[in-house]
Design a protein around this motif. Sequence first.
Motif: not given
Length: 401
Positions: A7, A16, A19, A27, A29, A52, A55-56, A60, A62
């Motif tokens: 992403w 996200l 995804i 993720i 990124t 992350v 919004q997921s 998710l 990172w």
Amino acid sequence: MRESFRWFGPPDRIALSEIVQTGASEIVTSLHEIAYGLVWEKDAIAARQTLVREQSGGRLEWTVVESLPVHEEIKLAGSGGRGDLETLYETYRISLRNLAACGISTVCYNFMPLLDWTRTELAHPLAGGGTSLRFNMQDFAAFDVFMLERPGAEADFAPDVIERAKAWIDASSPADRERLLTAIMAGLPGAYERYDVPGLREVLARYKGITKDDIRANYKRFLEAVVPTAEEAGIRLCVHPDDPPRPVFGLPRVVSSEEDIAFILDAVPSVANGLTLCSGSLGAGPANDVVAIARRFADKIHFAHLRNVAKDADGSFEEADHLDGDTDMIALLRVLLAEERRRKGEGRADWQIPMRPDHGHELLADLGRGTHPGYPLIGRMRGLAALRGAIRAIGAIDGSA
């Protein structure tokens, strides 16, 4: 294997929440908005982690950085490189410590001078519909020899390629040449401005006279400066191979072959000095046996980019379906899964290798969506689904990790 998805941060046209629907749980990124040579502060890293998660819907995380860029001055040759290298090294070390403090331990990076990946077509039409990335050797030669007019460029191409390149230039329109320039510039890192032909000549001039040995020496110096910090912090650095694995515009490449990888890993032996196994980048090299490379360096593979390419005899290639193309993806997955079993048998907590479906065809609703070249949603989701099925089938046959 741990399923991840790349992403490109808030500007990415893929959300996200979309995804999440691919089934990936991690993720990959970067903090693309931070200029090269500046510290990644803990607050900025933590803010992106929070974004992350929020919004997921908490689905998710990172977990892999791609990339923590290496400043161009570090790659340039000279007595210890150019500029204040110790400041650049220290900036990199601080960023590594800050990532570790935030719980991120896998850092992918590359050492490609100036350009990252290089393609000549961003939307090559596929027979069954959709588009793919493609590298046409004759188009690349047309740009290098007849548009860029790089001195000595003709020697880098076969005579028949030069002949076809001249025919392409003679038949091309200004719009054709502009499209070719745009495709080639798409490989520049996000922090860089896109160049016109005179601007590209100017930046390439900085590398005049630099050899592969020069780049290697500067790379070794970089590793000596940062790997001890990475090891102390629990970071796994993993270099990404050159894409394509050949010199570009006369720029030496130093991560293109099995021999190159051996040099890098032997330069500073450490668990923190590892490899991103990119099956597509290495697979574009006619002399590279991707499965054999993975088998030789299995214990140093900290991250995997799984994709495939189909090569032509003249060095051209295009992105293939993930399980098709010239690399035996099933054999490659067997190597990676066997390595996971070995690590698990040693009692390692980090025995799983994070992987992502690299690149993908533009299909269906992705066509015209304007996503990052090579990174549509549906094509990569299709690739992830194919890889997931293959991994589970291999696990059932060979013994699940």
